[in-house]
Design an enzyme around this catalytic site. Structure first.
Site, PDB file in Angstrom:
ATOM      1  N   LYS A   1      51.450  39.787  47.970  1.00 18.86           N
ATOM      2  CA  LYS A   1      51.442  38.520  48.707  1.00 18.86           C
ATOM      3  C   LYS A   1      52.689  38.378  49.593  1.00 18.86           C
ATOM      4  CE  LYS A   1      47.757  36.658  46.515  1.00 18.86           C
ATOM      5  NZ  LYS A   1      47.253  37.860  45.839  1.00 18.86           N
TER       6      LYS A   1
HETATM    7  C1  LIG Z   1      46.082  38.423  45.508  1.00 18.41           C
HETATM    8  C2  LIG Z   1      46.056  39.738  44.808  1.00 18.41           C
HETATM    9  C3  LIG Z   1      44.947  40.613  44.908  1.00 18.41           C
HETATM   10  C4  LIG Z   1      43.692  40.257  45.675  1.00 18.41           C
HETATM   11  O1  LIG Z   1      43.891  40.222  47.048  1.00 18.41           O
HETATM   12  P1  LIG Z   1      42.804  39.522  48.006  1.00 18.41           P
HETATM   13  O2  LIG Z   1      43.423  39.495  49.342  1.00 18.41           O
HETATM   14  O3  LIG Z   1      42.611  38.128  47.431  1.00 18.41           O
HETATM   15  O4  LIG Z   1      41.567  40.311  47.939  1.00 18.41           O
HETATM   16  C5  LIG Z   1      45.033  41.836  44.268  1.00 18.41           C
HETATM   17  N1  LIG Z   1      46.109  42.174  43.529  1.00 18.41           N
HETATM   18  C6  LIG Z   1      47.187  41.364  43.395  1.00 18.41           C
HETATM   19  C7  LIG Z   1      48.333  41.801  42.541  1.00 18.41           C
HETATM   20  C8  LIG Z   1      47.199  40.124  44.032  1.00 18.41           C
HETATM   21  O5  LIG Z   1      48.266  39.309  43.886  1.00 18.41           O
END
Ligand SMILES: *Cc1c(COP(=O)(O)O)cnc(C)c1O
Length: 495
Positions: free
Chosen positions: A113
């Site tokens: 993120k």
């Molecule tokens: C948010 C997240 C995901 C999923 O990503 P999307 O963009 O929602 O598909 C996968 N792994 C981790 C560790 C995340 O924080």
């Protein structure tokens, strides 16, 4: 370049408006009116660039009204100054001749993120200024873990912004809680809510729809906004790392000019894999997009049958950031695969809202199958993959990443496709010590922050600095409130 709504192509706005609004008033997602194509020399040009320069190169063609010099400054703020622990920002690790891992967790909160949330605050404040907004924005977040901390770090001490994060008292891990309650910065607030994630989220939704509150806050010079993964300002920075990874493979001569690669992405809200699709649409030679899910396999079913159906059991898994039954960013994919048919998208989305399901037409089903493969695994298989990677490759991975590697292994066994593949790693294993130690067969696990040292002792892998530092950090935010008191928190925060 204009932005339009996936539910109404006549709804047009500028890039700055799209980023400031986040969502179209008709409920649709704001999307570029045309997807820019990279010049044929792009990969050769970007190959020699730093990550920050690649950010500017890619984003420039999407952000009319933003000067390259502005973007250069934001990229430096977001990814420079030692905020990332790896000089490549998003390094690609080679596992074997056709298996590569794109590590997206070297940022300040050790999860992917950060890649978008480090940049979004700069895009957002610039957008507000371009729109002549006089009030100060306050970002409200309800989080189940990763997003809250990444948003706090991204907005920390960014001028003309405040940020308030609500997390469920009993819904986050010890480490995630410590990351949030020790958050530094003069413009931040953190508050725990008695209940689960749904309670916290419902509370935030209620606050957003409270017009009386909005008026009071406006008098005080504030307005509320969110940093959702559907905001274009979060999708755009994610396109960059796919282009960047491709350039790195070319630079290291792992692939030759023009050679296509697959990508395999652990998926929840469909934001990360959507960015890979856009990178491909712009001209990066990507072949198959492999969508990896955990036991909440609504996307696996959708890609194989063409029917999206959220009416199913919800599972709490050891890859919690993918525990999602409505993948919001999928709407942008439907928009592209339907040939940008806004009426059709509107129809599917109203069926989803009314019945919890919809079935796409045969033309979309064909295109879905042409672009995507999909698979899923359960917690047992996830742990088995963590153990296998550690034992065979000496590579420590987190549960989300393990889901992707499991799905890739199945995909290869089923199809015989041995094309070079970039698997996306979305979190540091140290964010999920408990499950990782489980997977490695450790029976007696420590609690609190000591579990970080335990994982280091068992594996010899050092704890990432931002997590190791938590021990020295003071708790700044204590206590929790009932859902009904969340509004009070907002009013106190924005005195
Ligand atoms: C948010 C997240 C995901 C999923 O990503 P999307 O963009 O929602 O598909 C996968 N792994 C981790 C560790 C995340 O924080």
């Amino acid at each position: 370049m204009n932005y339009l709504s996936t539910r109404n192509k006549d709804m047009r706005m500028s890039a700055a408006q799209a980023i400031a609004k986040g969502l179209s008033p008709d409920g649709g997602l704001l999307t570029p009116a045309v997807l820019p194509r990279l010049p044929s020399s792009a990969v050769e040009t970007m190959k020699e660039m730093s990550y920050q320069q690649r950010v500017v190169y890619i984003m420039n063609s999407f952000l009319e009204g933003f000067a390259a010099s502005e973007l250069t400054a934001y990229a430096a703020e977001a990814y420079g100054g030692g905020k990332f622990s790896h000089e490549d920002i998003a390094p690609v690790r080679r596992l074997d001749d056709n298996t590569y891992c794109l590590e997206l967790w070297h940022g300040p909160t050790c999860a992917f993120k950060d890649m978008a949330l480090q940049l979004l605050p700069h895009l957002l404040t610039a957008s507000l200024e371009k729109n002549d907004e006089k009030k100060t924005v306050c970002i409200l977040v309800a989080t189940s873990g990763d997003t809250g901390k990444a948003a706090l770090e991204g907005f920390r001490n960014v001028d003309k912004t405040r940020i308030l994060v609500f997390y469920p008292k009993d819904g986050v891990s010890d480490i995630q809680e410590r990351q949030m309650v020790t958050q530094e910065g003069g413009n931040v607030g953190v508050c725990s809510v008695v209940g689960n994630f749904d309670d916290a989220q419902a509370g935030v939704k209620q606050i957003f729809s409270d017009e009386e509150l909005a008026e009071v806050l406006a008098e005080r010079g504030y307005f509320l906004s969110s940093a959702n993964s559907i905001n274009w300002g979060r999708v755009l920075p994610q396109i960059v790392y796919y282009a960047s990874a491709y350039c790195d493979l070319l630079k290291s001569e792992a692939i030759t000019k023009g050679q296509a690669v697959n990508v395999c992405v652990p998926t929840g809200n469909f934001g990360n894999i959507l960015a890979a699709y856009y990178a491909k649409a712009m001209g990066i030679p990507i072949n198959r997009l492999i969508c990896a899910s955990n036991q909440n396999n609504v996307l696996t079913d959708f890609i194989s049958t063409g029917t999206y159906d959220r009416n199913r059991t919800f599972f709490n898994t050891i890859s919690p950031s993918m525990d999602i039954l409505i993948s919001s960013n999928l709407e942008r994919m439907l928009f592209e695969l339907s040939g940008r048919d806004d009426k059709l998208v509107r129809e599917y989305m109203s069926q989803l809202a009314e019945y919890g399901s919809y079935r796409v037409d045969s033309s979309i089903r064909t295109k879905l199958k042409k672009e995507f493969s999909a698979g899923y695994c359960d917690d047992q298989q996830t742990k088995a993959m963590i153990a296998k990677m550690w034992n065979e490759q000496n590579y420590l991975i987190d549960p989300h990443t393990a889901v992707a590697f499991h799905v890739l292994e199945e995909y290869r066994a089923e199809t015989g496709d041995d094309m070079a593949t970039i698997t996306v790693s979305t979190a540091s294993p140290f964010k999920f010590c408990d499950s990782v130690l489980d997977a490695l067969g450790v029976k007696e696990k420590k609690t609190g922050l000591e579990i970080l040292d335990q994982l280091t002792q068992v594996t010899g892998v050092p704890t990432p600095a931002p997590l190791a530092r938590l021990k020295k950090r003071q708790r700044r935010f204590e206590g929790s409130v009932d859902k009904d008191a969340m509004k009070r928190c907002v009013l106190d925060f924005l005195k």
